[in-house]
Design an enzyme around this catalytic site. Sequence first.
Site, PDB file in Angstrom:
ATOM      1  N   TYR A  63     -10.396  -5.819  10.279  1.00  0.00           N
ATOM      2  CA  TYR A  63     -11.190  -4.595  10.322  1.00  0.00           C
ATOM      3  C   TYR A  63     -12.654  -4.987  10.460  1.00  0.00           C
ATOM      4  CZ  TYR A  63      -6.932  -2.618   8.174  1.00  0.00           C
ATOM      5  OH  TYR A  63      -5.638  -2.262   7.876  1.00  0.00           O
ATOM      6  N   HIS A 132      -0.581  -9.823   7.616  1.00  0.00           N
ATOM      7  CA  HIS A 132      -0.755  -8.539   8.292  1.00  0.00           C
ATOM      8  C   HIS A 132       0.336  -8.274   9.328  1.00  0.00           C
ATOM      9  CE1 HIS A 132      -4.242  -5.606   9.473  1.00  0.00           C
ATOM     10  NE2 HIS A 132      -3.089  -4.997   9.402  1.00  0.00           N
ATOM     11  N   SER A 212      -0.979   4.990   6.524  1.00  0.00           N
ATOM     12  CA  SER A 212      -0.926   6.205   7.352  1.00  0.00           C
ATOM     13  C   SER A 212       0.040   7.233   6.753  1.00  0.00           C
ATOM     14  CB  SER A 212      -0.511   5.873   8.792  1.00  0.00           C
ATOM     15  OG  SER A 212      -1.462   5.028   9.392  1.00  0.00           O
ATOM     16  N   GLY A 215       0.219  10.724   8.407  1.00  0.00           N
ATOM     17  CA  GLY A 215       0.357  10.724   9.867  1.00  0.00           C
ATOM     18  C   GLY A 215      -0.957  10.522  10.584  1.00  0.00           C
ATOM     19  N   ARG A 216      -1.747   9.577  10.092  1.00  0.00           N
ATOM     20  CA  ARG A 216      -3.078   9.303  10.663  1.00  0.00           C
ATOM     21  C   ARG A 216      -3.930  10.570  10.706  1.00  0.00           C
ATOM     22  NH1 ARG A 216      -2.878   4.116  12.388  1.00  0.00           N
ATOM     23  NH2 ARG A 216      -0.823   3.291  12.888  1.00  0.00           N
ATOM     24  N   PHE A 218      -2.928  13.619  11.021  1.00  0.00           N
ATOM     25  CA  PHE A 218      -2.351  14.742  11.765  1.00  0.00           C
ATOM     26  C   PHE A 218      -1.693  15.760  10.829  1.00  0.00           C
ATOM     27  CE2 PHE A 218       0.540  16.826  14.807  1.00  0.00           C
ATOM     28  CZ  PHE A 218      -0.333  17.053  15.861  1.00  0.00           C
ATOM     29  N   SER A 220      -2.795  16.824   8.199  1.00  0.00           N
ATOM     30  CA  SER A 220      -3.797  17.697   7.584  1.00  0.00           C
ATOM     31  C   SER A 220      -3.791  19.081   8.232  1.00  0.00           C
ATOM     32  CB  SER A 220      -5.200  17.092   7.720  1.00  0.00           C
ATOM     33  OG  SER A 220      -5.624  17.126   9.075  1.00  0.00           O
TER      34      SER A 220
END
Length: 335
Positions: A63, A132, A212, A215-216, A218, A220
């Site tokens: 990151y 990872h 996630s 759903g990343r 979505f 929301s």
Amino acid sequence: MSIKKVNLGSQGLVVPAIGLGCMGMTTISGNNIYGKADEKESIATIHRSLELGGNLLDTADMYGPLLNERLISKAINGNRDKYIIATKFGFEVNAEEQMTGKINGTKNYVKKAVERSLKNLGTDYIDLYYLHRLDTNTPIEETVEAMSELVKEGKVKYIGLSEVSSETIKKAHAIHPITAVQSEYSLFEREIEELAILDTLKELEISLVAYSPIGRGFLSGEIQRPEDFADDDFRKYFPKYTGEQFYKNLDLVKEIKKVALEKNITTVQLALAWIIAKGHLPIPGTKRVKYVEENIASTNISLTEEDLNRLESIIPLGTQTGARYDEAGMKGVNL
């Protein structure tokens, strides 16, 4: 507001029932993740999470690369002992701090990566250190043996894996106890159930850490059209959120929202409460104070068996919600 504590794995690591995913707080290779981040707000989010009992931070050396770990170092400065830090290695980062495009799980790279992460995090130990992604050119036994040596040296307390198969988990666990396995898991993404990976984790007393989990973002319900994604938002390129699949998934979100409204909670809180009720640890990512407060509040929501069944009937196992990454990204998932 308080957060209940849970055991992560069976080696003694105790964590809050929800973690804080920090990926979106910095860029990755110059690209914004989930839109532009503000360093001041990101650090305030980490501090607010701690105030509410959310002291588990999840990051990775890729990151940035490395920028995210350095941001966390700033945020926890002077309070290292109050936080539980989880970071990851495996996506190879070269001496120029650039991604090489390779996965590296060799013994030499493990040692190089951990020293770099320790320096960037401003600490002399990492609470939970993950591989990872699987290096398919290096035996998992070699990678885990190197990680085990880090535990013996006191540089790492517990070790984990990410996006691996049951076979890989069993091989790794035979070398050194695995505390946690990370995988994408949400009402929208339950492939690890279909592949019986959760059964393997239960058998070996290894915990699932769900990234996630909404759903990343979505789940929301705030994304109503493909155009709602910013031009630099990488979600707009994922199969789940493009074309006809976007609208199919939006219909599913609307059904989930009906359940949330009945309970007077948000769809985000419902999605997180579902994962917690299933016995897993969600690590929703956010870079804003208001959202970390909303996420942490989900730990106090109780769902009945009837609630769980109702939610899972909306999106039954096997429902096609679209691939979670593009073709290149899926090559790194070794389930």
